[in-house]
Design a protein around this motif. Structure first.
Motif, mmCIF file in Angstrom:
data_model
loop_
_atom_site.group_PDB
_atom_site.id
_atom_site.type_symbol
_atom_site.label_atom_id
_atom_site.label_comp_id
_atom_site.label_asym_id
_atom_site.label_seq_id
_atom_site.Cartn_x
_atom_site.Cartn_y
_atom_site.Cartn_z
ATOM 1 N N MET A 96 -3.427 9.642 -0.046
ATOM 2 C CA MET A 96 -4.193 8.578 0.461
ATOM 3 C C MET A 96 -4.871 8.753 1.529
ATOM 4 O O MET A 96 -4.958 9.846 2.162
ATOM 5 N N SER A 99 -4.005 6.531 7.568
ATOM 6 C CA SER A 99 -3.570 5.417 8.016
ATOM 7 C C SER A 99 -2.528 5.740 9.177
ATOM 8 O O SER A 99 -1.459 6.371 8.711
ATOM 9 N N LYS A 182 5.772 2.709 6.614
ATOM 10 C CA LYS A 182 4.833 1.753 6.672
ATOM 11 C C LYS A 182 3.671 2.147 7.281
ATOM 12 O O LYS A 182 3.979 2.267 8.507
ATOM 13 N N ASP A 185 -2.614 0.165 7.423
ATOM 14 C CA ASP A 185 -3.444 -0.294 6.367
ATOM 15 C C ASP A 185 -2.613 -1.349 5.339
ATOM 16 O O ASP A 185 -3.200 -1.583 4.064
ATOM 17 N N HIS A 186 -1.298 -1.531 5.774
ATOM 18 C CA HIS A 186 -0.612 -2.582 4.831
ATOM 19 C C HIS A 186 0.003 -1.835 3.626
ATOM 20 O O HIS A 186 0.147 -2.570 2.833
ATOM 21 N N THR A 187 -0.126 -0.537 3.601
ATOM 22 C CA THR A 187 0.652 0.056 2.520
ATOM 23 C C THR A 187 1.736 0.830 2.865
ATOM 24 O O THR A 187 1.800 1.046 4.251
ATOM 25 N N THR A 188 2.583 1.198 1.945
ATOM 26 C CA THR A 188 3.792 1.890 2.076
ATOM 27 C C THR A 188 3.638 3.014 1.406
ATOM 28 O O THR A 188 3.668 2.960 0.179
ATOM 29 N N SER A 247 3.404 4.832 -3.704
ATOM 30 C CA SER A 247 3.216 4.014 -2.786
ATOM 31 C C SER A 247 3.060 2.706 -3.484
ATOM 32 O O SER A 247 3.013 2.540 -4.493
ATOM 33 N N TYR A 248 2.939 1.742 -2.402
ATOM 34 C CA TYR A 248 2.925 0.124 -2.798
ATOM 35 C C TYR A 248 2.361 -0.396 -1.626
ATOM 36 O O TYR A 248 2.294 0.018 -0.646
ATOM 37 N N ARG A 249 1.583 -1.695 -2.119
ATOM 38 C CA ARG A 249 1.102 -2.623 -1.028
ATOM 39 C C ARG A 249 2.176 -3.346 -0.392
ATOM 40 O O ARG A 249 3.169 -4.184 -1.118
ATOM 41 N N GLY A 250 2.146 -3.228 1.024
ATOM 42 C CA GLY A 250 3.167 -4.168 1.622
ATOM 43 C C GLY A 250 3.968 -3.273 2.605
ATOM 44 O O GLY A 250 3.840 -1.928 2.656
#
Length: 250
Positions: A96, A99, A182, A185-188, A247-250
């Motif tokens: 990615m 961040s 975490k 940029d609010h991605t994990t 990865s995921y959003r949150g």
């Protein structure tokens, strides 16, 4: 004369005073014996009375051995310092954009800790998180951010002089376990463990830990081995090698 004593003579002792003095002496002796006995009990079992520090009670066996979790022992990764990091049996996820990391979560070990950026100390070594905040991991900002291509390096204390710290159970981690980071940029970023190494601090695998990598990796470092009281440090490092697999959003 009546009522007077010859020169050089001593007045006879009062029997009541003698008895009282004897009782007081016996009580004092008994008190001293009680205190000494109590001290001996405390010194024999200091941890039961809050007198032994957490570090004094640390195990001195080689880690990890699998006994803490009741699982079979996992073979530690062993290789020449120039050998690449071990990879999990899953395909790496595409890296990615950079961040800054904010928290690290290892659910199986009960780790959920904030992350602080660290740089280099004056002696050229990586700074470590402050000991007064034991639940704090440090991310080495001169390397990749977690999820970015290349190795992201995080450090954490195993313990302080008074209590356990954020990576006290890191030696229990196993191949296939997941680590979540975490990001700002609010991605994990989700990393899967591919190997665990215990290396002497005298022969630290610098190339394997800090060397360039094409995929996104996370390398965790803490202390391990035995605690050398003469120098105030552990003899080894526990190093966890993990690769981003999703990865995921949150």
């Amino acid at each position: 004369m009546a009522g007077q004593y010859p020169y050089g003579g001593e007045p006879p002792q009062d029997r009541g005073s003698t008895a009282l003095r004897s009782v007081l002496i016996l009580a004092a002796v008994a008190g001293v014996v009680t205190v000494v006995a109590g001290l001996l009990i405390v010194l024999r079992s200091p941890q039961e009375y809050g007198l032994a520090s957490q570090r004094d009670m640390l195990p001195v066996t080689v880690q990890p051995d699998g006994k803490a979790t009741g699982q079979p022992a996992q073979a530690l990764f062993k290789a020449a310092p120039t050998v690449p990091p071990p990879l999990p049996q899953l395909n790496p996820a595409p890296p990615m954009l950079p961040s800054t990391p904010q928290r690290i979560v290892i659910k199986r070990l009960g780790i959920n800790a904030p992350v602080q950026s660290v740089g280099l100390a004056k002696d050229g070594t990586i700074q470590v998180p402050p000991a007064d905040n034991p639940n704090l991991a440090g991310w080495y900002r001169n390397m990749s951010t977690p999820g970015e291509a290349g190795p992201a390096v995080m450090l954490g204390h195993k313990d302080t002089r008074t209590r356990s710290a954020v990576f006290s159970r890191l030696y229990e981690i196993r191949n296939g376990d997941t680590i979540e980071v975490k990001r700002q940029d609010h991605t994990t970023a989700v990393f899967t463990v591919g190997g665990v190494e215990q290396a002497s601090k005298k022969t630290f695998p610098t190339q394997r830990v800090y060397g360039s990598q094409s995929n996104a990796q996370l390398h965790l470092i803490t202390c391990g081995g035995t605690y050398n009281r003469s120098i105030g440090h552990y003899t080894d490092n526990i190093i966890v090698y993990a690769t981003m697999t999703s990865s995921y959003r949150g």
